[in-house]
Structure formats: structure tokens, C-alpha cells
Scaffold this motif. Structure first.
Motif, mmCIF file in Angstrom:
data_model
loop_
_atom_site.group_PDB
_atom_site.id
_atom_site.type_symbol
_atom_site.label_atom_id
_atom_site.label_comp_id
_atom_site.label_asym_id
_atom_site.label_seq_id
_atom_site.Cartn_x
_atom_site.Cartn_y
_atom_site.Cartn_z
ATOM 1 N N VAL A 162 -4.726 -3.832 -9.661
ATOM 2 C CA VAL A 162 -6.177 -3.895 -10.395
ATOM 3 C C VAL A 162 -7.254 -3.081 -9.583
ATOM 4 O O VAL A 162 -7.283 -3.241 -8.436
ATOM 5 C CB VAL A 162 -6.652 -5.287 -10.917
ATOM 6 N N SER A 163 -8.056 -2.385 -10.419
ATOM 7 C CA SER A 163 -8.986 -1.801 -9.643
ATOM 8 C C SER A 163 -10.289 -2.556 -9.525
ATOM 9 O O SER A 163 -10.333 -3.608 -10.117
ATOM 10 C CB SER A 163 -9.644 -0.468 -10.295
ATOM 11 N N ALA A 164 -11.192 -2.126 -8.632
ATOM 12 C CA ALA A 164 -12.544 -3.110 -8.583
ATOM 13 C C ALA A 164 -13.234 -3.072 -9.764
ATOM 14 O O ALA A 164 -14.101 -4.068 -9.689
ATOM 15 C CB ALA A 164 -13.108 -2.478 -7.132
ATOM 16 N N GLU A 165 -13.208 -2.134 -10.634
ATOM 17 C CA GLU A 165 -14.019 -2.174 -11.791
ATOM 18 C C GLU A 165 -13.236 -2.940 -12.913
ATOM 19 O O GLU A 165 -14.111 -3.028 -13.899
ATOM 20 C CB GLU A 165 -14.280 -0.569 -12.274
ATOM 21 N N SER A 166 -12.309 -3.531 -12.764
ATOM 22 C CA SER A 166 -11.581 -4.337 -13.914
ATOM 23 C C SER A 166 -12.500 -5.616 -14.183
ATOM 24 O O SER A 166 -13.001 -6.007 -13.464
ATOM 25 C CB SER A 166 -10.104 -4.426 -13.437
ATOM 26 N N PRO A 167 -12.369 -6.127 -15.341
ATOM 27 C CA PRO A 167 -13.248 -7.337 -15.862
ATOM 28 C C PRO A 167 -12.637 -8.455 -14.798
ATOM 29 O O PRO A 167 -13.494 -9.338 -14.416
ATOM 30 C CB PRO A 167 -12.795 -7.313 -17.190
ATOM 31 N N LEU A 168 -11.337 -8.463 -14.497
ATOM 32 C CA LEU A 168 -10.551 -9.630 -13.675
ATOM 33 C C LEU A 168 -11.394 -9.670 -12.364
ATOM 34 O O LEU A 168 -11.916 -10.693 -11.827
ATOM 35 C CB LEU A 168 -9.303 -9.370 -13.580
ATOM 36 N N VAL A 169 -11.416 -8.534 -11.667
ATOM 37 C CA VAL A 169 -11.827 -8.258 -10.316
ATOM 38 C C VAL A 169 -13.231 -8.702 -10.415
ATOM 39 O O VAL A 169 -13.988 -9.444 -9.341
ATOM 40 C CB VAL A 169 -11.645 -6.984 -9.610
ATOM 41 N N LYS A 170 -14.171 -8.045 -11.498
ATOM 42 C CA LYS A 170 -15.660 -8.363 -11.578
ATOM 43 C C LYS A 170 -15.654 -9.870 -11.638
ATOM 44 O O LYS A 170 -16.836 -10.437 -11.147
ATOM 45 C CB LYS A 170 -16.347 -7.650 -12.617
ATOM 46 N N LEU A 200 0.903 -1.266 -0.236
ATOM 47 C CA LEU A 200 -0.068 -0.199 -0.007
ATOM 48 C C LEU A 200 0.825 1.313 -0.071
ATOM 49 O O LEU A 200 0.704 2.314 -0.763
ATOM 50 C CB LEU A 200 -0.919 0.143 1.414
ATOM 51 N N ASN A 201 1.895 1.250 0.584
ATOM 52 C CA ASN A 201 2.891 2.402 0.670
ATOM 53 C C ASN A 201 3.541 2.637 -0.351
ATOM 54 O O ASN A 201 3.744 3.715 -0.936
ATOM 55 C CB ASN A 201 3.831 2.174 1.917
ATOM 56 N N LEU A 202 3.814 1.545 -1.182
ATOM 57 C CA LEU A 202 4.590 1.521 -2.520
ATOM 58 C C LEU A 202 3.465 2.355 -3.320
ATOM 59 O O LEU A 202 3.901 3.146 -4.422
ATOM 60 C CB LEU A 202 4.820 0.167 -3.166
ATOM 61 N N ILE A 203 2.242 1.802 -3.375
ATOM 62 C CA ILE A 203 1.201 2.220 -4.336
ATOM 63 C C ILE A 203 1.041 3.840 -3.964
ATOM 64 O O ILE A 203 0.906 4.837 -4.967
ATOM 65 C CB ILE A 203 -0.094 1.578 -4.269
ATOM 66 N N LYS A 204 0.782 4.330 -2.827
ATOM 67 C CA LYS A 204 0.601 5.658 -2.403
ATOM 68 C C LYS A 204 1.804 6.525 -2.921
ATOM 69 O O LYS A 204 1.618 7.590 -3.266
ATOM 70 C CB LYS A 204 0.507 5.658 -0.703
ATOM 71 N N THR A 205 3.010 6.049 -2.741
ATOM 72 C CA THR A 205 4.112 6.902 -3.052
ATOM 73 C C THR A 205 3.973 7.023 -4.723
ATOM 74 O O THR A 205 4.408 7.900 -5.272
ATOM 75 C CB THR A 205 5.620 6.129 -2.502
ATOM 76 N N LYS A 206 3.700 5.766 -5.408
ATOM 77 C CA LYS A 206 3.489 5.870 -6.767
ATOM 78 C C LYS A 206 2.494 7.179 -7.276
ATOM 79 O O LYS A 206 2.826 7.910 -8.362
ATOM 80 C CB LYS A 206 3.289 4.614 -7.407
ATOM 81 N N ALA A 239 -7.764 -6.980 -1.049
ATOM 82 C CA ALA A 239 -7.278 -8.443 -1.277
ATOM 83 C C ALA A 239 -5.959 -8.645 -2.104
ATOM 84 O O ALA A 239 -5.968 -7.936 -3.256
ATOM 85 C CB ALA A 239 -8.227 -9.286 -1.627
ATOM 86 N N LEU A 240 -5.141 -9.356 -1.606
ATOM 87 C CA LEU A 240 -3.872 -9.607 -2.361
ATOM 88 C C LEU A 240 -4.248 -11.121 -2.983
ATOM 89 O O LEU A 240 -4.294 -12.159 -2.133
ATOM 90 C CB LEU A 240 -2.753 -9.532 -1.685
ATOM 91 N N PHE A 262 -2.087 -10.456 -8.078
ATOM 92 C CA PHE A 262 -2.982 -9.274 -8.221
ATOM 93 C C PHE A 262 -3.323 -8.693 -6.765
ATOM 94 O O PHE A 262 -3.503 -9.343 -5.834
ATOM 95 C CB PHE A 262 -4.207 -9.793 -8.899
ATOM 96 N N TYR A 263 -3.363 -7.547 -6.959
ATOM 97 C CA TYR A 263 -3.859 -6.747 -5.809
ATOM 98 C C TYR A 263 -4.691 -5.715 -6.051
ATOM 99 O O TYR A 263 -4.799 -4.773 -7.009
ATOM 100 C CB TYR A 263 -2.522 -5.747 -5.136
ATOM 101 N N VAL A 264 -5.953 -5.880 -5.443
ATOM 102 C CA VAL A 264 -7.061 -5.074 -5.572
ATOM 103 C C VAL A 264 -7.296 -3.770 -5.013
ATOM 104 O O VAL A 264 -7.565 -3.785 -3.865
ATOM 105 C CB VAL A 264 -8.315 -6.087 -5.222
ATOM 106 N N THR A 265 -6.882 -2.919 -5.595
ATOM 107 C CA THR A 265 -6.644 -1.858 -4.965
ATOM 108 C C THR A 265 -7.124 -0.552 -6.018
ATOM 109 O O THR A 265 -8.352 -0.517 -6.347
ATOM 110 C CB THR A 265 -5.178 -1.341 -4.582
ATOM 111 N N VAL A 266 -6.102 0.308 -6.610
ATOM 112 C CA VAL A 266 -6.390 1.073 -7.780
ATOM 113 C C VAL A 266 -5.448 0.579 -8.727
ATOM 114 O O VAL A 266 -4.506 -0.027 -8.487
ATOM 115 C CB VAL A 266 -6.130 2.509 -7.348
ATOM 116 N N SER A 267 -5.557 0.912 -10.132
ATOM 117 C CA SER A 267 -4.836 0.452 -11.266
ATOM 118 C C SER A 267 -3.565 1.506 -11.583
ATOM 119 O O SER A 267 -3.954 2.437 -11.849
ATOM 120 C CB SER A 267 -5.577 0.338 -12.358
#
Length: 146
Positions: A114-122, A7-13, A86-87, A95-100
């Protein structure tokens, strides 16, 4: 796998993207001010193109700010099913369900965000370890969920 570290890596990115867009907007606006001239329509066209570029950068900045808002609400708590935060390890990858924000690397692991709106997560929302699914004619099995 340390989800808080991810999460910290994503926040930094995301924070880096926001800073970059803000800098580009400032620079582009400064360029627009430099084109002021009494030379006529040629410069007005250039200024309009620069304004369109500022608008495009502003749209991208807003998307990044929205991602930042979403990521702040995501918990690093363990999950036992596929949900936001979820990871997931499948037999095809992590896959990490956060934001893409694309691929992130933690240690020697490549993790696709991947975001929650992605076809994979759906396709896998609510599934648990051991369950299988098919997306784009590719059969996958969920091995583990953090």
C-alpha cells in the motif's frame, strides 16, 4: 520477516513493468509506422488511435518510473510505528507501506503493498502495535510492526 527481501521483490516487479511498457511503446510505434499509406483518412484515424495508445502507455510508464524512484528511498530498517517502510500485521492481514503494486507473496505469506497516500495508511499513520483503528466500518487491531 525479511523486509529487504520484500523490497527486492517489489523492485523486481516494478522493473518488469517498466520493461514491459517500454517494449509495448516500441511495438505500438512500429505499428504506427506500418500504417503509413496514401489511402486517406481511414489510415490517419488508425494512426491517431495508435498515438493515443502510445500516450496511454507512456503515462503508465511514467507512473512506474515514479514508483521506482520512491521505492529506492525506502529503508528496510525496523519500524516501531506505522510509517513509510513499515510492515504491519493486523488481525486482518499483512500490509507493507511502500508503493502500491498489489499483492506479493513471500514464502506462504500474502502481503498487500500500500502507498502512503492510501486511505488505510492515512488512517493508521503513526500508530503502534496494540492500537486499533476502523476503516470502511471494519475494526482492526495492529498486532505487530516490523
Amino acid at each position: 520477516m525479511n523486509k529487504q527481501e520484500l523490497l527486492n521483490l517489489i523492485k523486481t516487479k516494478i522493473a518488469d513493468k517498466i520493461q514491459s511498457f517500454e517494449n509495448l511503446i516500441v511495438e505500438t510505434r512500429a505499428s504506427s509506422n506500418d500504417t503509413k499509406s496514401s489511402m486517406g483518412d481511414k489510415y490517419e484515424t488508425g494512426r491517431e488511435m495508435l498515438q493515443q495508445e502510445v500516450n496511454n502507455l507512456q503515462r503508465q510508464l511514467n507512473e512506474s518510473l515514479n514508483q521506482q524512484s520512491v521505492i529506492r528511498k525506502i529503508s528496510a530498517e525496523p519500524s516501531d510505528k506505522v510509517q513509510v517502510g513499515a510492515l504491519i500485521r493486523t488481525d486482518k492481514g499483512l500490509f507493507y507501506v511502500t508503493v502500491s503494486v498489489g499483492e506479493i507473496i513471500s514464502g506462504d505469506q500474502k502481503i498487500m503493498t500500500v502507498s502512503a497516500e492510501s486511505p488505510l495508511v492515512k488512517a493508521i499513520l503513526g500508530k503502534r502495535s496494540g492500537e486499533e483503528f476502523v476503516i470502511n466500518n471494519i475494526h482492526q487491531k495492529i498486532i505487530y510492526i516490523w
